[in-house]
Write a protein that holds these residues in place. Sequence first.
Motif, short mmCIF file in Angstrom:
data_model
loop_
_atom_site.label_atom_id
_atom_site.label_comp_id
_atom_site.label_asym_id
_atom_site.label_seq_id
_atom_site.Cartn_x
_atom_site.Cartn_y
_atom_site.Cartn_z
N ARG B 65 -67.72 143.15 52.59
CA ARG B 65 -68.68 143.13 53.69
C ARG B 65 -69.94 142.38 53.34
N PHE B 67 -71.85 139.18 52.78
CA PHE B 67 -71.76 137.75 53.04
C PHE B 67 -73.04 137.11 52.57
N ARG B 72 -70.43 134.97 58.12
CA ARG B 72 -69.75 136.23 58.42
C ARG B 72 -68.90 136.12 59.67
#
Lengths: 443, 581
Positions: B65, B67, B72
């Motif tokens: 999760r 980035f 993203r």
Amino acid sequence: MSRKARLLQAKDEPYETRTIISMYMLGIFIRCWLIYSKYQSIIGHHVEISTPLNSWKRVSEGLYVQSKGINPYEGDLIHEAPVILLLYRILTQTFYLPAEFLFLLVDSLTAVVLYFVAKKYMFHLFVFQERQKGEYAQDSKEFILSGADFLNSPVFVMAAFLFNPYTIFNCVGLSTTVFHNFFLAIFLLFMLQGNPILAPIALAFSAVMSLYAGVLISPLFLYLYVIYKDKVRAYIALGVFTLTLVALTCFSYVLGSGSAFLKNVYGFILTVPDLQPNIGLFWYFFTEMFDHFRELFICSFQINATVLYLIPLSVKFRNDPFLLTTAVLFLVAIFKSYPCLGDIGFVMSLFPCFMHLFMYAQQGFLVGVIFLITSALGPILWHLWIYSNSANANFYFGVTLAFAIAEIFLVTDILFAYMKREFCLKYGSERKIDGKEAILMLE
Amino acid sequence: MKNFNLIIYFVISKFYGLFIIAHCKDSFNENLKVKPLSHNLVQVEFEFILRRFFNRSSVDIYQYRNFDIFPRSFAQLVEPSNVSEFKVSLTQGNWRWKQWGAPISEAAPFGGRLTAWFDVDDSNLHDISLLREEETQLQSQWKLLSSSLSGYLCGSFSFIEDQHNTFSPSFSFEPTGKAHFSSEGSYKREQLLLRTHKSKRYSMWLDSLFSSSVSKKNPCEKKRANQKLFLSHYPIERVCTENLLPLLRLLPCRSAQGLSSLIDPSKLFSAKYTSLSLFWKRYCPYEKSLCDVRSGELVVTVSYVTEREPLSLGNSLLHFLFKNSFSQLDSCALAEQSYVSFDPDGSGIFAITKTIQEVKDGLLMDENNTFLQKEKEKEKERKYWLWDSKFPVEMERRLTGSGKQKRGILVHLRNNMKGNISVTYLETLPWQMQPFLHSLAVTSKAGNRENILQFVNYIPSIDRNRSALLELVCVLPSASEVTISFDMYTKFLRYLEYPYDPHRGFHMGPAALIIRGLPAEFFQVTNKRAVVMYSSNLVVLIPAPDFSMPYNVVSLTSVLLTFFFTLLTGNVVRMWKVSES
């Protein structure tokens, strides 16, 4: 001399065998000459002659693709039944017959079979007439057929098949309706001979090629029931027809194409997915229609083409099933989903069997003129639409409509004429009520 | 006590996270490549490479999760469809191989094109039901990918809703990643799947009936990896600024800093050839077992061909191309490397590569003075149209036939080199055209059909369901021309199936020629295994009905049918009677 008397006197002696043979050779020669000329490809590409169902180009593509190991029913290319495709493969690849020769052969055989069909029908007419002579009115004697009529009609039938431009183009354009017509001619021959085994088998082959031929089971049944007065034979014929159909369908399964052929062949005929223009009424109707109503109109058109007129006509014309056959064949040729000139030509060549009805037919001139004009105008407007990019589809559609009107006039005229002749035979030509002049009308 | 445990856990995970961040790094590289072409043209290509690497053995559950540089939004687009590799390109203009030679990286065809590779399991080839299940799943993944990209790039890729625009060629393309690909397995898969137009349940029932040749898969059979290609092309897709902006949004510096600030939309979209493309593949810089499948490389390419001042090279060329933005050029702080590469003689070898700082310092100019001299001398010797080393293969595709119904395709392939070249010709025909395979003719003065044409893969089209695919594996004889032709008839469609302007015509996508048999030097430069040439699109006039006539047609035909019904019913129901007048 009255017109009617002159007609009756026209040909009192039968045609010589020499004349018949030379006429036959001339017909074959015309086809031969055209099929090997440069006009063959032009004729063969006309949409009036080759439809998606009967185009030989598609058949040869299907055979080629099959030889490469691809299932020909995989795409939407070929719409012939697997049994018939097998027949073509055997004829072209095992016997190495060139396609042109094959079509010439089958067409010439059809002409010969039609001659014998007409001969048999004339014999039946003669027998029927002799039986009914007692019931005829006194002054209707001049309407009764004589010897010469019986002998000349078959010649006219064969001539109508050989020299009809529709059948010539059908053969030259390499459309597989030639085979369909052959199976139909064989069926007619066996039906008139009262053969309960071979007639349904021939009919099953025609029905496997084009679904609409299946409606002819009704005249077959009537023929065996009414004319031959043999109920057993009639039911045997029904049974044999069903059995042969089932057998052919199973054989098609086994031939290895799986069940893809059902959708491609019979689904295609019934649901009309391909909207290539032809001389029928389906294509423009379904081109311009929204998908919402498609199923409704497909069902109504197919009912119209098959069963709607079959039952009333069968009931009405049960005493003359051959006329019923001709009428039903003509109706199928007008209203089927992918008609072509070959269907029309075949039925038109059966009309000389009913020469005795011609004097009662009133719209011959109109029909002839419309046929002439639409046959000439159709290709011109097609060229304008597709090649010159100047006209549009409406022009061709109009010609199609006019052609259909001509066909409709022709078939209803013949049926009217039959009814009228029956009346005249029964009650004579005098039209008087209590000594006063009266007219003949339908009520 | 509980809180203390949580704190310990937190600290440890963060420590591990820090450890991992040192290994798992997003990286960003940017390149500007300039290559002069003949006729005073120059090809400019911006290449932005974003990489993302995950260490599979890390315990940080939050790493997926996080980035950093990698966008993203893009990762969230790509991960649900589980695609192994895909390329989407939006192009305006055709690449002229004959005049311009080989492009810097790849020449995309006119319009919008989307190709995607998915992982498949070849051990399913023994069991048709499993194969069909896999296929259904792949198709839903493909649709997910295409519709997500459609929204993301403001392009019309969601037209790929039905399968009739998607192709799966077996012998044409290969995945560029490290995935295993076998074209024989792919071909066998496509042949087994050919009956997918029937309903799944019906076909599975049929298979169970005729299952003598089809057996169930052995559960112990190991997975054999293969890849399946989905390819789709939209010939009339137009490219404009709203397609460019989402691409620039993917870059960490956007268009504020770095080479992306040099992209000028007005110049870009008035160029002779403009191509925007996104290429994603699974990428692992280390040993394969270390990488997670979500590691990957994204390459954003903006490429265009525009005019230049005659014989301008080096800094003057860059000044001409980029004018104002060049003086404000600053390298992107997040980029690892930022290069400007220059191919001075158009040979495809980027001999001069400088960083942005060096370019701004004018180093390009110094290097180029000597090159400029050499070029001016060469120019006197050669005619200007021989500027570039000519590409040895030429392709031209034409539509034949007169009228709107009977058509054909004619392709000329020319091999200017000494030596045979093995090529694959890929033709994707929409279902509105019906090809005739028995009319396929391959002719050449230097050989006959058996020598030239080695394999034909033909998948027939199904109306309104699937389009036709024709792959020809050929060998072009040396220094000769090969002509391929086949007949193609147009079909008559229903009212709503005609394109929006039916009298303009129907657009057919390009044919692809995949050239594998070139000498090694052609491939050294681009680091690819094949060169793909695309022909131009075709506009086919189709016969259209008169669209103003639905009511008229229905009523006229109904009148005819009613007329006949009345006549016949009158005859059947009524009797002839003599009556008084």
